[in-house]
Design a protein around this motif. Structure first.
Motif, PDB file in Angstrom:
ATOM      1  N   ARG A 171       0.857  -1.166  -0.069  1.00 52.01           N
ATOM      2  CA  ARG A 171       0.150   0.152  -0.118  1.00 52.01           C
ATOM      3  C   ARG A 171       0.958   1.210  -0.071  1.00 52.01           C
ATOM      4  O   ARG A 171       0.672   2.166  -0.741  1.00 52.01           O
ATOM      5  CB  ARG A 171      -0.934  -0.204   1.105  1.00 52.01           C
ATOM      6  CG  ARG A 171      -2.189  -0.963   0.910  1.00 52.01           C
ATOM      7  CD  ARG A 171      -3.061  -0.687   2.157  1.00 52.01           C
ATOM      8  NE  ARG A 171      -2.691  -0.923   3.429  1.00 52.01           N
ATOM      9  CZ  ARG A 171      -2.481  -2.063   4.230  1.00 52.01           C
ATOM     10  NH1 ARG A 171      -2.885  -3.196   3.451  1.00 52.01           N
ATOM     11  NH2 ARG A 171      -2.101  -2.136   5.501  1.00 52.01           N
ATOM     12  N   GLU A 172       2.059   1.150   0.850  1.00 48.28           N
ATOM     13  CA  GLU A 172       3.152   2.308   0.903  1.00 48.28           C
ATOM     14  C   GLU A 172       3.569   2.729  -0.542  1.00 48.28           C
ATOM     15  O   GLU A 172       3.458   3.732  -1.124  1.00 48.28           O
ATOM     16  CB  GLU A 172       3.773   2.031   1.781  1.00 48.28           C
ATOM     17  CG  GLU A 172       4.971   3.116   2.014  1.00 48.28           C
ATOM     18  CD  GLU A 172       5.887   3.140   3.126  1.00 48.28           C
ATOM     19  OE1 GLU A 172       6.801   3.690   3.099  1.00 48.28           O
ATOM     20  OE2 GLU A 172       5.689   2.012   4.188  1.00 48.28           O
ATOM     21  N   LEU A 173       3.789   1.484  -1.231  1.00 55.75           N
ATOM     22  CA  LEU A 173       4.417   1.564  -2.662  1.00 55.75           C
ATOM     23  C   LEU A 173       3.365   2.470  -3.369  1.00 55.75           C
ATOM     24  O   LEU A 173       3.741   2.896  -4.265  1.00 55.75           O
ATOM     25  CB  LEU A 173       4.693   0.329  -3.119  1.00 55.75           C
ATOM     26  CG  LEU A 173       5.354   0.257  -4.513  1.00 55.75           C
ATOM     27  CD1 LEU A 173       6.705   0.992  -4.708  1.00 55.75           C
ATOM     28  CD2 LEU A 173       5.506  -1.155  -4.916  1.00 55.75           C
ATOM     29  N   GLU A 174       2.198   1.880  -3.385  1.00 55.14           N
ATOM     30  CA  GLU A 174       1.223   2.312  -4.238  1.00 55.14           C
ATOM     31  C   GLU A 174       0.835   3.776  -3.802  1.00 55.14           C
ATOM     32  O   GLU A 174       0.653   4.392  -5.004  1.00 55.14           O
ATOM     33  CB  GLU A 174      -0.294   1.515  -4.384  1.00 55.14           C
ATOM     34  CG  GLU A 174      -0.102   0.090  -4.856  1.00 55.14           C
ATOM     35  CD  GLU A 174      -1.115  -0.822  -4.583  1.00 55.14           C
ATOM     36  OE1 GLU A 174      -1.947  -0.400  -3.632  1.00 55.14           O
ATOM     37  OE2 GLU A 174      -1.135  -1.650  -4.983  1.00 55.14           O
ATOM     38  N   ARG A 175       0.978   4.156  -2.706  1.00 54.53           N
ATOM     39  CA  ARG A 175       0.799   5.479  -2.221  1.00 54.53           C
ATOM     40  C   ARG A 175       1.701   6.486  -2.729  1.00 54.53           C
ATOM     41  O   ARG A 175       1.632   7.618  -3.345  1.00 54.53           O
ATOM     42  CB  ARG A 175       0.597   6.085  -0.717  1.00 54.53           C
ATOM     43  CG  ARG A 175      -0.863   5.554  -0.174  1.00 54.53           C
ATOM     44  CD  ARG A 175      -0.988   5.889   1.208  1.00 54.53           C
ATOM     45  NE  ARG A 175       0.109   5.474   1.866  1.00 54.53           N
ATOM     46  CZ  ARG A 175       0.300   4.270   2.649  1.00 54.53           C
ATOM     47  NH1 ARG A 175      -0.917   3.739   2.653  1.00 54.53           N
ATOM     48  NH2 ARG A 175       0.962   4.234   3.486  1.00 54.53           N
ATOM     49  N   ASN A 176       3.137   6.086  -2.952  1.00 53.81           N
ATOM     50  CA  ASN A 176       4.410   6.890  -3.282  1.00 53.81           C
ATOM     51  C   ASN A 176       4.779   6.724  -4.773  1.00 53.81           C
ATOM     52  O   ASN A 176       5.868   6.720  -5.046  1.00 53.81           O
ATOM     53  CB  ASN A 176       5.256   6.603  -2.191  1.00 53.81           C
ATOM     54  CG  ASN A 176       5.011   7.089  -0.917  1.00 53.81           C
ATOM     55  OD1 ASN A 176       4.499   8.111  -0.662  1.00 53.81           O
ATOM     56  ND2 ASN A 176       5.320   6.103   0.159  1.00 53.81           N
ATOM     57  N   PHE A 177       3.659   6.243  -5.568  1.00 53.48           N
ATOM     58  CA  PHE A 177       4.012   5.749  -6.883  1.00 53.48           C
ATOM     59  C   PHE A 177       4.967   6.983  -7.571  1.00 53.48           C
ATOM     60  O   PHE A 177       5.765   6.437  -8.311  1.00 53.48           O
ATOM     61  CB  PHE A 177       2.626   5.470  -7.678  1.00 53.48           C
ATOM     62  CG  PHE A 177       3.112   4.931  -9.042  1.00 53.48           C
ATOM     63  CD1 PHE A 177       3.479   3.433  -9.092  1.00 53.48           C
ATOM     64  CD2 PHE A 177       2.883   5.707 -10.113  1.00 53.48           C
ATOM     65  CE1 PHE A 177       3.995   2.929 -10.408  1.00 53.48           C
ATOM     66  CE2 PHE A 177       3.037   5.124 -11.347  1.00 53.48           C
ATOM     67  CZ  PHE A 177       3.559   3.803 -11.555  1.00 53.48           C
ATOM     68  N   GLU A 178       4.646   8.030  -7.362  1.00 50.50           N
ATOM     69  CA  GLU A 178       5.051   9.041  -8.047  1.00 50.50           C
ATOM     70  C   GLU A 178       6.840   9.456  -7.597  1.00 50.50           C
ATOM     71  O   GLU A 178       7.358  10.055  -8.186  1.00 50.50           O
ATOM     72  CB  GLU A 178       4.220  10.344  -8.245  1.00 50.50           C
ATOM     73  CG  GLU A 178       3.196   9.910  -9.159  1.00 50.50           C
ATOM     74  CD  GLU A 178       2.151  10.819  -8.908  1.00 50.50           C
ATOM     75  OE1 GLU A 178       2.315  11.842  -8.327  1.00 50.50           O
ATOM     76  OE2 GLU A 178       1.032  10.693  -9.469  1.00 50.50           O
ATOM     77  N   ASN A 179       7.000   9.099  -6.336  1.00 53.68           N
ATOM     78  CA  ASN A 179       8.115   9.114  -5.543  1.00 53.68           C
ATOM     79  C   ASN A 179       9.064   8.247  -6.056  1.00 53.68           C
ATOM     80  O   ASN A 179       8.845   7.303  -6.584  1.00 53.68           O
ATOM     81  CB  ASN A 179       7.948   9.505  -4.375  1.00 53.68           C
ATOM     82  CG  ASN A 179       6.985  10.681  -3.863  1.00 53.68           C
ATOM     83  OD1 ASN A 179       6.798  11.543  -4.688  1.00 53.68           O
ATOM     84  ND2 ASN A 179       6.253  10.701  -2.915  1.00 53.68           N
ATOM     85  N   ASP A 180      10.519   8.373  -5.376  1.00 51.79           N
ATOM     86  CA  ASP A 180      11.240   7.276  -5.379  1.00 51.79           C
ATOM     87  C   ASP A 180      11.085   6.172  -4.836  1.00 51.79           C
ATOM     88  O   ASP A 180      11.192   6.152  -3.428  1.00 51.79           O
ATOM     89  CB  ASP A 180      12.596   7.970  -5.113  1.00 51.79           C
ATOM     90  CG  ASP A 180      14.064   6.975  -5.407  1.00 51.79           C
ATOM     91  OD1 ASP A 180      13.654   5.913  -6.073  1.00 51.79           O
ATOM     92  OD2 ASP A 180      14.895   7.447  -5.181  1.00 51.79           O
ATOM     93  N   THR A 181      10.463   4.975  -5.348  1.00 53.54           N
ATOM     94  CA  THR A 181      10.090   3.905  -4.487  1.00 53.54           C
ATOM     95  C   THR A 181      11.043   2.794  -4.558  1.00 53.54           C
ATOM     96  O   THR A 181      10.821   1.633  -4.007  1.00 53.54           O
ATOM     97  CB  THR A 181       8.655   3.650  -5.298  1.00 53.54           C
ATOM     98  OG1 THR A 181       8.670   3.083  -6.381  1.00 53.54           O
ATOM     99  CG2 THR A 181       7.818   4.579  -4.832  1.00 53.54           C
TER     100      THR A 181
END
Length: 74
Positions: free
Chosen positions: A16-26
């Motif tokens: 979920r954290e990955l999906e929320r931060n999709f536009e950031n460096d993940t």
């Protein structure tokens, strides 16, 4: 199985954290997820329940397969 459930919950939270931060460096989150999946396969010997689980690339599919393993064991 209780430890597996807790580890799976943690994996879901990272997904979920990955999906929320999709536009950031993940990359670091992705690396953590990949490490966690590999660790779960080894620690809980998931291949014994589903031989193809090692080949699963999608985290959502991996989560579904682990949930199915848990359901079959209870």
């Amino acid at each position: 199985m209780q430890r597996l459930n807790k580890t799976l919950d943690y994996l879901k939270s990272k997904q979920r954290e990955l999906e929320r931060n999709f536009e950031n460096d993940t990359r670091s989150i992705e690396s953590m997820i990949n490490y966690l999946k590999k660790d779960m396969i080894e620690q809980f010997r998931l291949v014994a329940y589903d031989e193809s689980i090692k080949e699963v690339k999608s985290t959502k599919t991996f989560i579904n397969r682990v949930q199915n393993i848990i359901k079959k064991q209870f």
